[in-house]
Design an enzyme around this catalytic site. Structure first.
Site, mmCIF file in Angstrom:
data_model
loop_
_atom_site.group_PDB
_atom_site.id
_atom_site.type_symbol
_atom_site.label_atom_id
_atom_site.label_comp_id
_atom_site.label_asym_id
_atom_site.label_seq_id
_atom_site.Cartn_x
_atom_site.Cartn_y
_atom_site.Cartn_z
ATOM 1 N N CYS A 1 17.749 22.819 31.334
ATOM 2 C CA CYS A 1 17.097 24.141 31.331
ATOM 3 C C CYS A 1 17.001 24.686 29.907
ATOM 4 O O CYS A 1 16.007 25.324 29.547
ATOM 5 C CB CYS A 1 17.865 25.138 32.198
ATOM 6 N N CYS A 56 22.854 25.115 32.424
ATOM 7 C CA CYS A 56 22.096 23.877 32.660
ATOM 8 C C CYS A 56 21.500 23.341 31.357
ATOM 9 O O CYS A 56 20.645 23.987 30.757
ATOM 10 C CB CYS A 56 21.006 24.190 33.686
#
Length: 107
Positions: A35, A32
């Site tokens: 992230c 991600c």
């Protein structure tokens, strides 16, 4: 220091620990992009906040049961737990000041 939360240690490291002080959990995945942007902010926050709160990350790929239990649909999701339950939820990349303010509200 940033903790590593898993399905196995979540009860002790988050739920039980949140009865003493707020616990911030960063639900993330290695693939991600946002992230990866959140990760250094979490690490810096963990270093600066000291013992007033517990801060850690939970990899949703490794510990999907816990992510599912708390309704994590998008990542990064950041949740603050207090007294054994989630009390604050944020979705998307959050700045250090926003996270500090949210933790202070639950101290």
């Amino acid at each position: 220091m940033t903790k590593h939360f898993t399905d196995t240690n979540f009860q002790t490291e988050v739920i039980e620990a949140s009865k003493e002080k707020p616990v911030l959990v960063d639900f993330f995945a290695g693939w991600c992009g946002p992230c990866m942007m959140q990760a250094p902010i979490i690490d810096k926050l963990s270093d600066s906040i000291g013992e007033s709160a517990r801060i850690g990350k939970l990899d949703t790929e490794e510990s999907g049961m816990t992510a599912y239990k708390y309704g994590v649909m998008s990542i990064p999701t950041l949740m603050i737990f207090r007294n054994g339950a989630p009390v604050h939820k944020m979705v998307g990349v959050q700045s250090q000041p926003v996270l500090e303010q949210a933790l202070a509200a639950h101290a």
